[in-house]
Every structure is written in structure tokens, then in C-alpha cells.
Scaffold this motif. Structure first.
Motif, PDB file in Angstrom:
ATOM      1  N   ARG A 146       0.526  -1.188  -0.023  1.00 18.54           N
ATOM      2  CA  ARG A 146      -0.138  -0.100  -0.171  1.00 18.54           C
ATOM      3  C   ARG A 146       0.935   1.150  -0.183  1.00 18.54           C
ATOM      4  O   ARG A 146       0.118   2.316  -0.410  1.00 18.54           O
ATOM      5  N   TYR A 147       1.824   1.265   0.385  1.00 16.43           N
ATOM      6  CA  TYR A 147       2.817   2.530   0.588  1.00 16.43           C
ATOM      7  C   TYR A 147       3.289   2.831  -0.659  1.00 16.43           C
ATOM      8  O   TYR A 147       4.099   3.847  -0.871  1.00 16.43           O
ATOM      9  N   TYR A 148       3.503   1.839  -1.663  1.00 17.23           N
ATOM     10  CA  TYR A 148       3.767   2.301  -3.066  1.00 17.23           C
ATOM     11  C   TYR A 148       2.920   3.134  -3.545  1.00 17.23           C
ATOM     12  O   TYR A 148       2.941   3.987  -4.477  1.00 17.23           O
ATOM     13  N   PHE A 149       1.502   2.978  -3.028  1.00 21.84           N
ATOM     14  CA  PHE A 149       0.233   3.731  -3.818  1.00 21.84           C
ATOM     15  C   PHE A 149      -0.407   4.747  -2.628  1.00 21.84           C
ATOM     16  O   PHE A 149      -1.554   5.079  -3.140  1.00 21.84           O
ATOM     17  N   ILE A 153      14.944  -9.594 -16.053  1.00 20.07           N
ATOM     18  CA  ILE A 153      14.057  -8.602 -16.779  1.00 20.07           C
ATOM     19  C   ILE A 153      14.372  -7.321 -16.096  1.00 20.07           C
ATOM     20  O   ILE A 153      14.141  -6.949 -14.926  1.00 20.07           O
ATOM     21  N   VAL A 154      14.522  -6.289 -17.017  1.00 19.41           N
ATOM     22  CA  VAL A 154      14.617  -4.759 -16.277  1.00 19.41           C
ATOM     23  C   VAL A 154      13.222  -4.082 -16.374  1.00 19.41           C
ATOM     24  O   VAL A 154      12.367  -4.009 -17.302  1.00 19.41           O
ATOM     25  N   THR A 155      12.956  -3.339 -15.316  1.00 19.55           N
ATOM     26  CA  THR A 155      11.571  -2.923 -15.248  1.00 19.55           C
ATOM     27  C   THR A 155      11.799  -1.391 -14.341  1.00 19.55           C
ATOM     28  O   THR A 155      12.605  -1.159 -13.550  1.00 19.55           O
ATOM     29  N   PRO A 156      10.827  -0.672 -14.644  1.00 19.01           N
ATOM     30  CA  PRO A 156      10.862   0.695 -13.931  1.00 19.01           C
ATOM     31  C   PRO A 156      10.501   0.503 -12.316  1.00 19.01           C
ATOM     32  O   PRO A 156       9.519  -0.666 -12.078  1.00 19.01           O
ATOM     33  N   TYR A 157      10.765   1.155 -11.413  1.00 15.45           N
ATOM     34  CA  TYR A 157      10.251   0.987 -10.170  1.00 15.45           C
ATOM     35  C   TYR A 157      10.236   2.306  -9.361  1.00 15.45           C
ATOM     36  O   TYR A 157      10.560   3.415  -9.796  1.00 15.45           O
ATOM     37  N   LEU A 158       9.817   2.324  -8.018  1.00 15.59           N
ATOM     38  CA  LEU A 158       9.649   3.389  -7.407  1.00 15.59           C
ATOM     39  C   LEU A 158      10.353   3.457  -5.940  1.00 15.59           C
ATOM     40  O   LEU A 158      10.540   2.613  -5.348  1.00 15.59           O
TER      41      LEU A 158
END
Length: 571
Positions: free
Chosen positions: A384-387, A502-507
């Protein structure tokens, strides 16, 4: 867990793979404006193609990217794979850990507070261990202890924007009473044959050593860059960066101007992780925002034998209960880089490992379906604290004597702002929540725009500290990100031999020195090229460490990135 049976099963199915990632983020230590529609960045716009094994183009991966200068690359690889080199670089990191370059919240100005003087030792250590680098770069200082190393390229910066790599020299202090809890003394830099122990091993001296090692190796190989390479080392990242990171960014902005840098690399919070039975290289393309909210409640005092119904501590307690009972909303939107990560997982993780309850809702969320957004955020509750904007009451003060009615009480609340929100929205939320409580008790209310210095005795006053908007989201369709991705694919390995990385975007939930560099480039990427699963859990706490077998290969990654970025100059 008190949902209907199907909802409960959804949460049980997903909780095991969500908890680890959520806990890692909760320990850190970004700030996002707008990503736009990730599908535009990763592939075509058919929003319903999230089933595993499809070729929709969602989260398309670039191929491995090898430097064109094979002689230089071979020199670097052979060096990095040498046991003698391993001993050398481990000793360098161990020696740097032995310098207790702690930064403190209450430090005075550089030049006045003697505790800054430890950073002279850091600079001396770099100069003595990297004479070849210092012979080939220009060293500039920003506010004494901010270090800027510029390796000038043959092509002017106006024609080939420089690449900038950041690290910070300072570390979180170790409390004297906690030293006994360390397996090895925090500033011994102990190496046990497998692990390098000590404060700063992961955050951030290992990273600093690795990027300067990459220059050392490239210079010794005979490589001459076309694109200028800059290393910048702050001295106060752990205490907001105002004393070094901001002056460094101002220095570079004066030299290169708006959008004058090709690519910025800085430490990342995730590195290489395994989720959904799939190895991911998680590149943070944004950071959450930041705000400390202060609340002061004042009133008249008196003898405790004749108290009011509600004194300032009681009123402040009522405010804090209201704050904790009115959390910020959760929302899963395409603006958040984590949505891009979920797309990558849906497209590349084994079908049996990625919950169908998440997969089925991605295309609806991409269409802006509010119901799907709400259901998805419930399934992803452990993340949830990603969002959501987080809020944590960190300090509270009130009262000086048990038989005296307190005249003031105060608190500080730490917030990390969600991607979709802003400082002004958070301030409005608190004002709307607290104003009625002040009115109920017949107290004057002063919001964030007030000076908080009026003379009223009965008053509730709000103020903000270190306000920072969510960071602009760096593009994943830029040439620089493709080069970074190709370098990751070429140099780094998945956590399981049979995996594809796999390269992925993240926060990032925490903030780095990159918060001062937004004007220099849109291409800001935060990534540490190691498996941080265990390391991250020890940063800022007892027994910080880094695994030697991963650390010794970091310079190969940064050297390869420099070479690959150089190859596209003039192409």
C-alpha cells in the motif's frame, strides 16, 4: 483478512510475494510528477493484452549491449575477475569504512562545526588510493566537502552531453550504546572472506568506490572518452543534502545548464530482486515526495489542581487520533512506476506465479476503471505504501512538570508523498482535518501559510519542514534508458541460472541526492547493481554489510555503462 471468502483467497495468494518487497521499501530510505501511460513506453496500446506469453509488446526488453571497444572491455573484465583485484578493491572499501564520516541532523555550517572535518580524511583517502584518476580528471569542490571529478571527453558537452554518476561520502551515525550489538565493530571494515562488514558498506561507500574504480580501470586501459564523465560525491545525503548536494548541483547547472546532462546514475533501493519466481533489475525512475508536518498547540498554564477539561496535550492527542483515523487514500494508477513493474511481471513472470486476480485488472486500470483500481489496491494491500502517502508520528513533546498544566505541546509527522499527490494537497488535507478540532476547543487555528508566530495563547498552528514534491518520472523510452537496460542485461546475472533478467521501472520510497538535479536532465535512474535483498535490510541499522562477490563486480557494470554511452556519440 475479514473480507468475503474469494477476496480472502486473493490476499492469501498474493501476500507471500508482496510482503518481502513491501518490507524492504519500508526500511528506506523519491517525489513523482507524471509517468504518462506506461504502455506508450513499453509497447502498443492494446490495453487488454496482459496474458502471459503474449507478444503485445508490453515491457519489451532490449538485447544485451556490449561495448564496441572490445579491447577495453576485455581489459576491464579480466581485471575485475582477478583474485588480486578482488583483494585490492575489498581493502579499499574496508579502509574507507574505517573513516567514520557520520552526518548529524544538528550539524552547524561547514567551517564552523568541527564534525565536518572528518570529510577532509575522506578526500585524502580518495586522492591517495586513486592517483591515476586524480592525474586525469579535474577536481572541483562545492562548499568545501562536495567533490566533483570531471573526466573531459574529446567531444564538447554541447554536442555530447556528459554522463553523471553520484554517490555520497556520509553515513548514518552509530550510537555508542549500539556498538556492542554489531557482529564486528561498525568502523573496523572487517572482511570475513565472504562479507564486508561496517557502516557504509552498502549505503553508500561501496557504490562510491565502485564508480571511481570504473574510471580507474578505464584510464588504465588506455580508453579516451568522447563523452565527458563526471563523478560527484556529496557529504550530507543522510541529512537532506543542503550542504553538499545542492551546491554540487548548482555548480553543475552553472556549467552545463538546463537539460545539460545525458544521464544521471545514483544509488537505488532495490537492485536485483526475485518476485513472482522471476528475476528483475528494478531501476527506480522516480521517488516519492517528502514533508515533515509540525503541529504546535498552545494555551494558558496553571496549577494542576485546577485543570481545564482539555489541556494542550489532550487537544494534541485528539488531533493525532484524527490523523491516524483519516489515512490518505490508496490508488493504483498508470502514473505510478509500480504499475509499469506490474505490467512487466504480468508479461514476463511464469503464468502460475503471477496472481490472476492482479493480471485481470491491469488493462481495466489502464483504461481508468475506478472500480478495478479499488479492487486492485485491496489485493495489493501489502504494497500500500507504494500507492499511498504514508504518515508516521515521529516526535511528540509536551509538559515540563507533573503538577503544572502544560502551556504547549507539539509533534512532528513524517510523510512520504504518493506519486499522484502534491505538497499543497497534503497541507489542505491536514488543515481540513485539524481546523474543526481547534474550533471545537475555542482555539485560534493557523494553517501552513501563517507565520505561526502570533501571540494568541490558545492556538493550534501547523507548519511544514523540508517540503519536496514527488520527483518527475524519468522516461523509459529514452536512449539513455535503453543503454542502461542493455548494459544491465550484458553484465548482470539473474538470481537463478534458468531465469532471464527483466529490467523494469520501479519507485523509490526514500529520497536521494537526485532531488537537487531535476533541472540537469530528465534521465535520472537510481539503481545499485547487486542483489540487495539482505543488504538493504541492514542499511541504517546494526550489522550493515555487502557481499564481496557482488561488490567486486560493480566496477565492470559502471565501466560498461560509460563505454556503451560513449559508443552512441556521433551515431
Amino acid at each position: 483478512m475479514n473480507k468475503q471468502t474469494n477476496q480472502r483467497l486473493d490476499k492469501v495468494t498474493t501476500s507471500s510475494w508482496l510482503i518481502h518487497g513491501a518490507l524492504a521499501i519500508g526500511l528506506l530510505s523519491a517525489l513523482v510528477a507524471t509517468l504518462g501511460n506506461p504502455l506508450k513506453l513499453f509497447g502498443p496500446s492494446e490495453l487488454d493484452k496482459y496474458s502471459w506469453g503474449n507478444e503485445s509488446g508490453v515491457c519489451q526488453q532490449v538485447p544485451k549491449l556490449s561495448p564496441k571497444n572490445t579491447n577495453v572491455e576485455q581489459f576491464v573484465r579480466e581485471k575485475v575477475e582477478s583474485p588480486d583485484y578482488h583483494r585490492e578493491i575489498i581493502n579499499k572499501l574496508s579502509g574507507m569504512i574505517q573513516i567514520p564520516s557520520e552526518s548529524y541532523d544538528e550539524l552547524g555550517p561547514i567551517g564552523e562545526d568541527k564534525r565536518w572535518d572528518i570529510f577532509y580524511q575522506m578526500e585524502d583517502y580518495i586522492q591517495s588510493n586513486y592517483p591515476t584518476v586524480l592525474e586525469n580528471v579535474k577536481l572541483d569542490h562545492a562548499n568545501t566537502h562536495g567533490l566533483i571529478l570531471t573526466w573531459e571527453g574529446s567531444v564538447p558537452a554541447s554536442d555530447a552531453k556528459p554522463i553523471l554518476m553520484l554517490a555520497h561520502q556520509d553515513v548514518v551515525p552509530v550510537l555508542a550504546e549500539n556498538v556492542k550489538d554489531w557482529t564486528h565493530p561498525p568502523y573496523e571494515g572487517h572482511y570475513d572472506g565472504e562479507i564486508i562488514w561496517g557502516r557504509g558498506a552498502t549505503d553508500d561507500k561501496g557504490y562510491l568506490i565502485s564508480i571511481i574504480e570504473s574510471l580507474d580501470l578505464l584510464i588504465k586501459s588506455g580508453f579516451k572518452p568522447k563523452r565527458t564523465v563526471i563523478l560527484a560525491f556529496g557529504c550530507d545525503e543522510e541529512i537532506s543534502g543542503e550542504n553538499c548536494a545542492r551546491p554540487i548541483s548548482n555548480f553543475l547547472h552553472d556549467r552545463y545548464g538546463d537539460d545539460g546532462i545525458y544521464l544521471i546514475m545514483d544509488e537505488g533501493s532495490m537492485g536485483i530482486h526475485k518476485e513472482f519466481d522471476q528475476s528483475f533489475a528494478m531501476v527506480s525512475v522516480a521517488e516519492k515526495g517528502y514533508l515533515d508536518v509540525g503541529i504546535n498547540v498552545t494555551s494558558t498554564g496553571g496549577h494542576a489542581s485546577n485543570p481545564p477539561d482539555h489541556n494542550v496535550i489532550g487537544v494534541l492527542s485528539e488531533i493525532l487520533v484524527a490523523i491516524e483515523n483519516h489515512t490518505f487514500p490508496r490508488q493504483v494508477t498508470t502514473e505510478n512506476p509500480i504499475f509499469g513493474f506490474l505490467e512487466c511481471a504480468a508479461a514476463h513472470a511464469p503464468e502460475s506465479s503471477f496472481p490472476i486476480s492482479v493480471r485481470d485488472k491491469l488493462s481495466k486500470v489502464a483504461h481508468g476503471d475506478g472500480s478495478a483500481q479499488q479492487k486492485l489496491v485491496e489485493i495489493l494491500d501489502n504494497m500500500r505504501y507504494y500507492f499511498r502517502t504514508s504518515q508516521s508520528v515521529g516526535k511528540i513533546n509536551g509538559g515540563v512538570k507533573i503538577n503544572a498544566i502544560p502551556e504547549s505541546a507539539s509533534t512532528l509527522i513524517n510523510l512520504r508523498l504518493a506519486v499522484e499527490t502534491s505538497v499543497s494537497q497534503v497541507e489542505e488535507h491536514y488543515e481540513n482535518l485539524i481546523r474543526p478540532i481547534a474550533k471545537k476547543h475555542g482555539m485560534v487555528f493557523e494553517g501552513f501559510k501563517s507565520p505561526c508566530h502570533s501571540l494568541e495563547k490558545r492556538k493550534v498552528c501547523l507548519f511544514g519542514v523540508d517540503a519536496l514534491e514527488p520527483a518527475p518520472v524519468s522516461p523509459v523510452d529514452a536512449e539513455s534508458f535503453r543503454i542502461l537496460s542493455g548494459t544491465i542485461k550484458n553484465v548482470l546475472k539473474p538470481l537463478d541460472q534458468d531465469d532471464e533478467l527483466i529490467v523494469t521501472p520501479y519507485l523509490m520510497a526514500a529520497n536521494t541526492d537526485t532531488k537537487f538535479y531535476w533541472a540537469l536532465t530528465k534521465n535520472i535512474y537510481r539503481f545499485t547493481p547487486v542483489n540487495l535483498v539482505e543488504n538493504l535490510n541492514r542499511a541504517h541499522t546494526t550489522d550493515e554489510f555487502i557481499r564481496a562477490e557482488e561488490f567486486v563486480r560493480e566496477p565492470l557494470f559502471f565501466a560498461s555503462l560509460i563505454l556503451n554511452a560513449d559508443d552512441v556519440v556521433g551515431s
